[in-house]
Design a protein around this motif. Structure first.
Motif, mmCIF file in Angstrom:
data_model
loop_
_atom_site.group_PDB
_atom_site.id
_atom_site.type_symbol
_atom_site.label_atom_id
_atom_site.label_comp_id
_atom_site.label_asym_id
_atom_site.label_seq_id
_atom_site.Cartn_x
_atom_site.Cartn_y
_atom_site.Cartn_z
ATOM 1 N N GLU A 138 0.812 -1.220 0.000
ATOM 2 C CA GLU A 138 0.000 0.000 0.000
ATOM 3 C C GLU A 138 0.848 1.273 0.000
ATOM 4 O OE1 GLU A 138 -3.354 0.172 -0.185
ATOM 5 O OE2 GLU A 138 -3.314 -2.020 -0.481
ATOM 6 N N THR A 139 2.178 1.125 -0.087
ATOM 7 C CA THR A 139 3.119 2.254 -0.060
ATOM 8 C C THR A 139 2.900 3.106 1.181
ATOM 9 O OG1 THR A 139 2.805 2.286 -2.489
ATOM 10 C CG2 THR A 139 4.278 3.925 -1.570
ATOM 11 N N ILE A 140 2.779 2.441 2.327
ATOM 12 C CA ILE A 140 2.645 3.118 3.615
ATOM 13 C C ILE A 140 3.984 3.014 4.344
ATOM 14 C CG2 ILE A 140 1.478 3.142 5.844
ATOM 15 C CD1 ILE A 140 -0.963 1.925 4.443
ATOM 16 N N PRO A 141 4.657 4.121 4.594
ATOM 17 C CA PRO A 141 5.971 4.068 5.252
ATOM 18 C C PRO A 141 5.869 3.506 6.667
ATOM 19 C CG PRO A 141 5.553 6.236 4.284
ATOM 20 C CD PRO A 141 4.266 5.494 4.251
ATOM 21 N N TYR A 142 6.956 2.860 7.114
ATOM 22 C CA TYR A 142 6.991 2.424 8.508
ATOM 23 C C TYR A 142 8.423 2.413 9.027
ATOM 24 C CZ TYR A 142 8.014 -2.353 6.668
ATOM 25 O OH TYR A 142 8.560 -3.447 6.030
ATOM 26 N N LEU A 143 8.539 2.556 10.350
ATOM 27 C CA LEU A 143 9.799 2.446 11.063
ATOM 28 C C LEU A 143 9.720 1.243 11.994
ATOM 29 C CD1 LEU A 143 10.331 6.196 12.084
ATOM 30 C CD2 LEU A 143 11.524 4.967 10.258
ATOM 31 N N VAL A 144 10.811 0.512 12.114
ATOM 32 C CA VAL A 144 10.880 -0.650 12.999
ATOM 33 C C VAL A 144 11.676 -0.252 14.240
ATOM 34 C CG1 VAL A 144 11.555 -3.061 13.229
ATOM 35 C CG2 VAL A 144 10.838 -2.178 10.994
ATOM 36 N N ALA A 145 11.041 -0.369 15.413
ATOM 37 C CA ALA A 145 11.699 0.017 16.670
ATOM 38 C C ALA A 145 11.243 -0.922 17.776
ATOM 39 C CB ALA A 145 11.359 1.461 17.027
ATOM 40 N N GLY A 146 12.142 -1.738 18.273
ATOM 41 C CA GLY A 146 11.793 -2.646 19.353
ATOM 42 C C GLY A 146 11.650 -4.083 18.897
ATOM 43 N N GLU A 147 11.605 -4.989 19.875
ATOM 44 C CA GLU A 147 11.507 -6.416 19.594
ATOM 45 C C GLU A 147 10.068 -6.908 19.727
ATOM 46 O OE1 GLU A 147 13.957 -8.301 18.420
ATOM 47 O OE2 GLU A 147 15.313 -6.588 18.436
ATOM 48 N N ASP A 148 9.621 -7.216 20.941
ATOM 49 C CA ASP A 148 8.265 -7.733 21.141
ATOM 50 C C ASP A 148 7.205 -6.658 20.985
ATOM 51 O OD1 ASP A 148 9.251 -10.251 21.623
ATOM 52 O OD2 ASP A 148 9.364 -9.968 23.781
ATOM 53 N N ARG A 149 7.546 -5.439 21.340
ATOM 54 C CA ARG A 149 6.638 -4.302 21.190
ATOM 55 C C ARG A 149 7.455 -3.083 20.781
ATOM 56 N NH1 ARG A 149 4.137 -3.897 27.030
ATOM 57 N NH2 ARG A 149 4.042 -6.156 26.638
ATOM 58 N N VAL A 150 6.774 -2.012 20.457
ATOM 59 C CA VAL A 150 7.482 -0.813 20.006
ATOM 60 C C VAL A 150 8.267 -0.205 21.162
ATOM 61 C CG1 VAL A 150 7.177 1.561 19.196
ATOM 62 C CG2 VAL A 150 5.899 -0.301 18.118
ATOM 63 N N ASP A 151 9.535 0.052 20.903
ATOM 64 C CA ASP A 151 10.414 0.754 21.837
ATOM 65 C C ASP A 151 10.237 2.249 21.562
ATOM 66 O OD1 ASP A 151 12.693 2.157 22.853
ATOM 67 O OD2 ASP A 151 13.801 0.288 22.960
ATOM 68 N N LEU A 152 9.522 2.936 22.452
ATOM 69 C CA LEU A 152 9.164 4.329 22.182
ATOM 70 C C LEU A 152 10.365 5.269 22.112
ATOM 71 C CD1 LEU A 152 5.886 4.560 24.270
ATOM 72 C CD2 LEU A 152 6.088 4.588 21.783
ATOM 73 N N PRO A 153 11.340 5.189 23.033
ATOM 74 C CA PRO A 153 12.513 6.062 22.877
ATOM 75 C C PRO A 153 13.232 5.840 21.549
ATOM 76 C CG PRO A 153 12.452 5.161 25.091
ATOM 77 C CD PRO A 153 11.395 4.440 24.306
ATOM 78 N N ALA A 154 13.368 4.568 21.145
ATOM 79 C CA ALA A 154 14.024 4.281 19.866
ATOM 80 C C ALA A 154 13.197 4.809 18.703
ATOM 81 C CB ALA A 154 14.244 2.777 19.719
ATOM 82 N N ALA A 155 11.875 4.703 18.809
ATOM 83 C CA ALA A 155 11.000 5.191 17.736
ATOM 84 C C ALA A 155 11.126 6.695 17.569
ATOM 85 C CB ALA A 155 9.555 4.808 18.038
#
Length: 242
Positions: A138-155
């Protein structure tokens, strides 16, 4: 952080009553004047000029909603790399990101943005590969941050480093707000208290997360301004004390 709540701190009408549903939205919006909400948005824009708005998947689906039913795909390593298609990221009309945290892959998107605002997902390495493939399709950008759940500081670091985001305003619900609070990622709280009480033990609140541990202290705030409106809403602005 920008939040609208009842005087008893509820940010919706019920645990599974999404404010995106028309009937619930009508009730919620009847509690405040349209000018009160727009005035707060204008103040935040004037003060901070945010380049990303943050939401959680709970804004769009109920707690019981599972991952999308998608055709399975191999867990290709490439899927777990940040996906930032140039036709979106470098589009001349781009102004702001509407950023949604969805590590479980629960939201099917029909709107990808408009008026210079583009959709951006934040996912984790545990996000189903089929969902990541769907976002790419769908050409929707995404960032990968964290292992089991999103790591908010890294995001948030990736938002700054990879996309040049200088200010993020969270308009999320209680679960994501609480996670931001516990991670010490909030600088200011803009809170609009509606002249209504909702109650209900399970109804989400402004910060709807785990209780404080015995060795933890409440986050202290300093009041910057308090502005009542003719309709009874009170707009509060707090600075987080560190």
């Amino acid at each position: 952080m920008s939040v609208t709540a009842s005087v008893d701190g509820r940010v919706t009408l019920g645990r599974d009553r999404l404010l995106l549903d028309e009937e619930n939205a009508q009730v919620w919006h009847s509690l405040q004047s349209a000018s009160a909400g727009s005035a707060r948005a204008e103040l935040i824009e004037h003060l901070h000029s945010p380049t990303a708005i943050l939401e959680g998947s709970g804004t769009f689906v109920t707690d019981s909603t599972g991952p999308l039913d998608l055709a399975q795909v191999p867990a290709d390593d490439e899927l777990f790399e940040d996906y930032l298609p140039p036709e979106v990221v470098d589009h001349p009309d781009h102004k702001k990101w509407f950023t949604v945290v969805d590590s479980r892959g629960r939201v099917r998107w029909t709107m990808k943005g408009g008026d210079g605002t583009d959709l951006l997902l934040v996912v984790a390495r545990a996000t189903p590969p089929a969902y990541l493939a769907y976002l790419r399709q769908e050409t929707i950008p995404y960032l990968v941050a964290g292992e089991d759940r999103v790591d908010l500081p890294a995001a948030l670091s990736k938002l700054q480093d990879r996309l040049g985001v200088s200010c993020v305003v969270s308009e999320a619900g209680g679960t994501l707000n609480a996670a931001l609070l516990r991670a010490d990622l909030i600088d200011e709280l803009h809170l609009s208290l509606l002249p209504a009480a909702i109650a209900g033990k399970s109804v989400p609140t402004i910060f709807d997360g785990p209780e404080l541990l015995p060795d933890e202290s409440p986050t202290q705030l300093r009041l910057i301004s308090a502005t009542p409106t003719p309709g009874g809403t009170v707009n509060l602005r707090y600075k987080v004390i560190r």
